[in-house]
Design a protein around this motif. Sequence first.
Motif, PDB file in Angstrom:
ATOM      1  N   SER A   1      88.920 -54.950   5.228  1.00  0.00           N
ATOM      2  CA  SER A   1      89.125 -54.055   4.088  1.00  0.00           C
ATOM      3  C   SER A   1      89.821 -52.767   4.524  1.00  0.00           C
ATOM      4  O   SER A   1      90.141 -51.924   3.695  1.00  0.00           O
ATOM      5  CB  SER A   1      87.785 -53.718   3.427  1.00  0.00           C
ATOM      6  OG  SER A   1      87.022 -52.855   4.259  1.00  0.00           O
ATOM      7  N   GLY A   2      90.033 -52.625   5.847  1.00  0.00           N
ATOM      8  CA  GLY A   2      90.640 -51.406   6.380  1.00  0.00           C
ATOM      9  C   GLY A   2      89.618 -50.364   6.780  1.00  0.00           C
ATOM     10  O   GLY A   2      89.984 -49.263   7.211  1.00  0.00           O
ATOM     11  N   LYS A   3      88.305 -50.673   6.691  1.00  0.00           N
ATOM     12  CA  LYS A   3      87.263 -49.714   7.068  1.00  0.00           C
ATOM     13  C   LYS A   3      87.273 -49.494   8.574  1.00  0.00           C
ATOM     14  O   LYS A   3      87.275 -50.448   9.355  1.00  0.00           O
ATOM     15  CB  LYS A   3      85.896 -50.233   6.615  1.00  0.00           C
ATOM     16  CG  LYS A   3      84.749 -49.307   6.988  1.00  0.00           C
ATOM     17  CD  LYS A   3      83.415 -49.921   6.587  1.00  0.00           C
ATOM     18  CE  LYS A   3      82.253 -49.034   7.034  1.00  0.00           C
ATOM     19  NZ  LYS A   3      80.951 -49.659   6.699  1.00  0.00           N
ATOM     20  N   HIS A   4      87.252 -48.228   8.991  1.00  0.00           N
ATOM     21  CA  HIS A   4      87.264 -47.873  10.406  1.00  0.00           C
ATOM     22  C   HIS A   4      85.914 -48.210  11.027  1.00  0.00           C
ATOM     23  O   HIS A   4      84.866 -47.733  10.567  1.00  0.00           O
ATOM     24  CB  HIS A   4      87.561 -46.374  10.534  1.00  0.00           C
ATOM     25  CG  HIS A   4      87.710 -45.911  11.945  1.00  0.00           C
ATOM     26  ND1 HIS A   4      87.574 -44.594  12.299  1.00  0.00           N
ATOM     27  CD2 HIS A   4      87.982 -46.580  13.095  1.00  0.00           C
ATOM     28  CE1 HIS A   4      87.764 -44.453  13.601  1.00  0.00           C
ATOM     29  NE2 HIS A   4      88.013 -45.647  14.099  1.00  0.00           N
ATOM     30  N   LEU A   5      85.943 -49.008  12.103  1.00  0.00           N
ATOM     31  CA  LEU A   5      84.707 -49.416  12.754  1.00  0.00           C
ATOM     32  C   LEU A   5      84.465 -48.667  14.064  1.00  0.00           C
ATOM     33  O   LEU A   5      83.355 -48.229  14.333  1.00  0.00           O
ATOM     34  CB  LEU A   5      84.729 -50.925  13.023  1.00  0.00           C
ATOM     35  CG  LEU A   5      84.871 -51.816  11.787  1.00  0.00           C
ATOM     36  CD1 LEU A   5      84.970 -53.274  12.202  1.00  0.00           C
ATOM     37  CD2 LEU A   5      83.700 -51.602  10.827  1.00  0.00           C
ATOM     38  N   ASP A   6      85.489 -48.558  14.909  1.00  0.00           N
ATOM     39  CA  ASP A   6      85.339 -47.806  16.147  1.00  0.00           C
ATOM     40  C   ASP A   6      86.708 -47.495  16.732  1.00  0.00           C
ATOM     41  O   ASP A   6      87.731 -47.933  16.213  1.00  0.00           O
ATOM     42  CB  ASP A   6      84.433 -48.526  17.161  1.00  0.00           C
ATOM     43  CG  ASP A   6      84.963 -49.888  17.570  1.00  0.00           C
ATOM     44  OD1 ASP A   6      86.110 -49.970  18.061  1.00  0.00           O
ATOM     45  OD2 ASP A   6      84.231 -50.875  17.428  1.00  0.00           O
ATOM     46  N   GLY A   7      86.708 -46.725  17.818  1.00  0.00           N
ATOM     47  CA  GLY A   7      87.951 -46.282  18.424  1.00  0.00           C
ATOM     48  C   GLY A   7      88.505 -45.064  17.718  1.00  0.00           C
ATOM     49  O   GLY A   7      87.855 -44.476  16.839  1.00  0.00           O
ATOM     50  N   LEU A   8      89.710 -44.666  18.100  1.00  0.00           N
ATOM     51  CA  LEU A   8      90.361 -43.539  17.445  1.00  0.00           C
ATOM     52  C   LEU A   8      90.643 -43.870  15.981  1.00  0.00           C
ATOM     53  O   LEU A   8      90.637 -45.036  15.576  1.00  0.00           O
ATOM     54  CB  LEU A   8      91.664 -43.191  18.161  1.00  0.00           C
ATOM     55  CG  LEU A   8      91.544 -42.704  19.609  1.00  0.00           C
ATOM     56  CD1 LEU A   8      92.921 -42.350  20.164  1.00  0.00           C
ATOM     57  CD2 LEU A   8      90.600 -41.505  19.709  1.00  0.00           C
ATOM     58  N   ARG A   9      90.897 -42.836  15.183  1.00  0.00           N
ATOM     59  CA  ARG A   9      91.178 -43.045  13.763  1.00  0.00           C
ATOM     60  C   ARG A   9      92.421 -43.915  13.623  1.00  0.00           C
ATOM     61  O   ARG A   9      93.452 -43.656  14.258  1.00  0.00           O
ATOM     62  CB  ARG A   9      91.375 -41.696  13.071  1.00  0.00           C
ATOM     63  CG  ARG A   9      91.420 -41.775  11.540  1.00  0.00           C
ATOM     64  CD  ARG A   9      91.058 -40.426  10.928  1.00  0.00           C
ATOM     65  NE  ARG A   9      91.925 -39.364  11.408  1.00  0.00           N
ATOM     66  CZ  ARG A   9      93.040 -38.980  10.784  1.00  0.00           C
ATOM     67  NH1 ARG A   9      93.421 -39.580   9.670  1.00  0.00           N
ATOM     68  NH2 ARG A   9      93.773 -37.995  11.267  1.00  0.00           N
TER      69      ARG A   9
END
Length: 214
Positions: A66-74
């Motif tokens: 869905s494009g939701k940020h999970l981890d790592g840089l933005r």
Amino acid sequence: MTAYTDESAARTLIVRTARSLFTRGLTHGSTGNLSVRLADGTLLLTPTGSSLGTVEEADLSRTDLSGKHLDGLRPTKEAFLHAAFYRARPSAHAVVHLHSTHAAAVSCLDNVNPADVLPPLTAYYAMRVGTLPLLPYHAPGDSSLEPLAERTARTHHAVLLANHGPVVAGACLEHAADAIEELEETAKLHLLLRGHPTRPLTPEQVAAFAPAPF
């Protein structure tokens, strides 16, 4: 091609491909972004504001479909475009978006056919790109483009964003990168030939080289 199962190898491949595209002048500054789909269904992407010439493996972002940020840089602000292509094309495992000079120039031309922006000048373009729809202008990062991108990606693995640049999905990152480079070279040829009589491939010739479905 199945989804990338070795995350470490996928990170290495993304950075190697990013360096290649940047050093050969196919993108510039902090423009362009790459992604792959991992076996667990999550996406690895280049982060927002990064240069494909300097991005490192540890910098990469992870999102869901869905494009939701999970981890790592933005993630890149165009992560929604990558997610839209993956949802539309379950067999795609890589997406490349560039601001390559000649393709971006074509995206600014008036009076083009929005259903198919570039003529099939070579067999390799017909083979690796096929038809190239032009999606109407949206500001970079404008997620209102997402539904249209997803609908279009169901029938086209490559699109050109108006006044922006190309987006190409592939069964693997090598295929997506090859296709977007072929697109850029065809855009260059198209601009070089403007004002000259040209002889594109015939529909029959194009059909003989239609991209293999994936």
